[in-house]
Scaffold this motif. Sequence first.
Motif, short mmCIF file in Angstrom:
data_model
loop_
_atom_site.label_atom_id
_atom_site.label_comp_id
_atom_site.label_asym_id
_atom_site.label_seq_id
_atom_site.Cartn_x
_atom_site.Cartn_y
_atom_site.Cartn_z
N ASP A 56 -64.58 58.99 65.09
CA ASP A 56 -64.12 58.70 66.37
C ASP A 56 -64.31 57.19 66.77
N ALA A 57 -65.48 56.78 66.43
CA ALA A 57 -65.71 55.35 66.83
C ALA A 57 -64.91 54.50 66.07
N GLN A 58 -64.80 54.86 64.44
CA GLN A 58 -63.94 54.10 63.91
C GLN A 58 -62.42 54.03 64.17
N SER A 59 -61.93 55.38 64.79
CA SER A 59 -60.52 55.32 65.25
C SER A 59 -60.38 54.38 66.83
N ALA A 60 -61.27 54.50 67.51
CA ALA A 60 -61.47 53.76 68.62
C ALA A 60 -61.58 52.32 68.26
N ASN A 61 -62.34 51.76 67.16
CA ASN A 61 -62.23 50.33 66.80
C ASN A 61 -60.83 50.17 66.40
N ASN A 62 -60.14 50.88 65.55
CA ASN A 62 -58.83 50.52 65.01
C ASN A 62 -58.03 50.12 66.30
N GLN A 63 -58.03 51.20 67.33
CA GLN A 63 -57.21 50.85 68.39
C GLN A 63 -57.29 49.56 69.25
N LEU A 64 -58.74 49.59 69.23
CA LEU A 64 -59.05 48.09 69.88
C LEU A 64 -58.56 46.94 68.95
N THR A 65 -58.83 47.03 67.87
CA THR A 65 -58.55 45.82 66.97
C THR A 65 -56.74 45.50 67.05
N ALA A 66 -55.94 46.73 67.23
CA ALA A 66 -54.52 46.69 67.26
C ALA A 66 -54.34 46.06 68.48
N GLU A 67 -55.02 46.12 69.68
CA GLU A 67 -54.72 45.92 70.94
C GLU A 67 -54.95 44.28 70.75
N LEU A 68 -56.09 43.84 70.21
CA LEU A 68 -56.68 42.69 70.10
C LEU A 68 -55.32 41.74 69.56
N SER A 69 -55.05 42.44 68.34
CA SER A 69 -54.00 41.42 67.74
C SER A 69 -52.71 41.43 68.49
N SER A 70 -52.55 42.39 69.53
CA SER A 70 -51.26 42.01 70.16
C SER A 70 -51.46 40.98 71.47
N ILE A 71 -52.75 40.69 71.77
CA ILE A 71 -53.02 39.84 72.92
C ILE A 71 -52.34 38.47 72.78
N ASP A 72 -52.22 37.94 71.64
CA ASP A 72 -51.55 36.62 71.55
C ASP A 72 -50.08 36.78 71.79
N SER A 73 -49.25 37.80 71.90
CA SER A 73 -47.92 38.01 71.84
C SER A 73 -47.55 37.55 73.12
N ALA A 74 -46.39 37.11 73.18
CA ALA A 74 -45.68 36.71 74.49
C ALA A 74 -45.13 37.79 75.38
N ASP A 75 -45.14 39.10 74.83
CA ASP A 75 -44.89 40.06 75.60
C ASP A 75 -45.83 40.82 76.15
N PHE A 76 -47.12 40.78 75.45
CA PHE A 76 -48.34 41.10 76.05
C PHE A 76 -48.74 40.30 77.26
N ILE A 77 -48.44 39.01 77.22
CA ILE A 77 -48.95 38.04 78.48
C ILE A 77 -48.14 38.29 79.34
N GLU A 78 -46.68 38.38 79.32
CA GLU A 78 -45.81 38.74 80.48
C GLU A 78 -46.10 40.13 81.07
N ARG A 79 -46.19 41.11 80.34
CA ARG A 79 -46.76 42.58 80.83
C ARG A 79 -47.76 42.34 81.60
N THR A 80 -48.85 41.92 81.01
CA THR A 80 -50.16 41.39 82.01
C THR A 80 -50.14 40.95 83.28
N ALA A 81 -49.29 39.83 83.07
CA ALA A 81 -48.87 38.84 84.41
C ALA A 81 -48.15 39.71 85.24
#
Length: 115
Positions: A56-81
């Motif tokens: 469970d912890a490993q799958s949560a870690n994988n999900q957080l890693t995927a979210e972290l890698s998408s933070i630098d994208s322009a789509d993520f920044i615009e969506r958050t804004a």
Amino acid sequence: MNKKKNKRRLRVKPYRLLAIALGATMVLMLSRFPQKAVSLERQRAQRTAAAEAYLDAQSANNQLTAELSSIDSADFIERTARREYGYCWYGETIYEVGNLDEILADQEFDVYGAP
């Protein structure tokens, strides 16, 4: 002569003492065996629970890693804004849908747009 026979009969030979000690040890070990078996079952259950928690912890870690890698994208920044800060492009109209009772209670409307 009877006294000599009694002395011989009372004397215990060393291999008999060894056999008695081994027998007592075997009885003691056999009486503790069910307790060890229960302990092993408990350890297996704990190991299974730990493995599930690890997965469970490993799958949560994988999900957080995927979210972290998408933070630098322009789509993520615009969506958050847009979601958190009400960002909009010039000429866009933002409609906010809410509960009618809340809208009637709060007569202030947030207007976003060009200055």
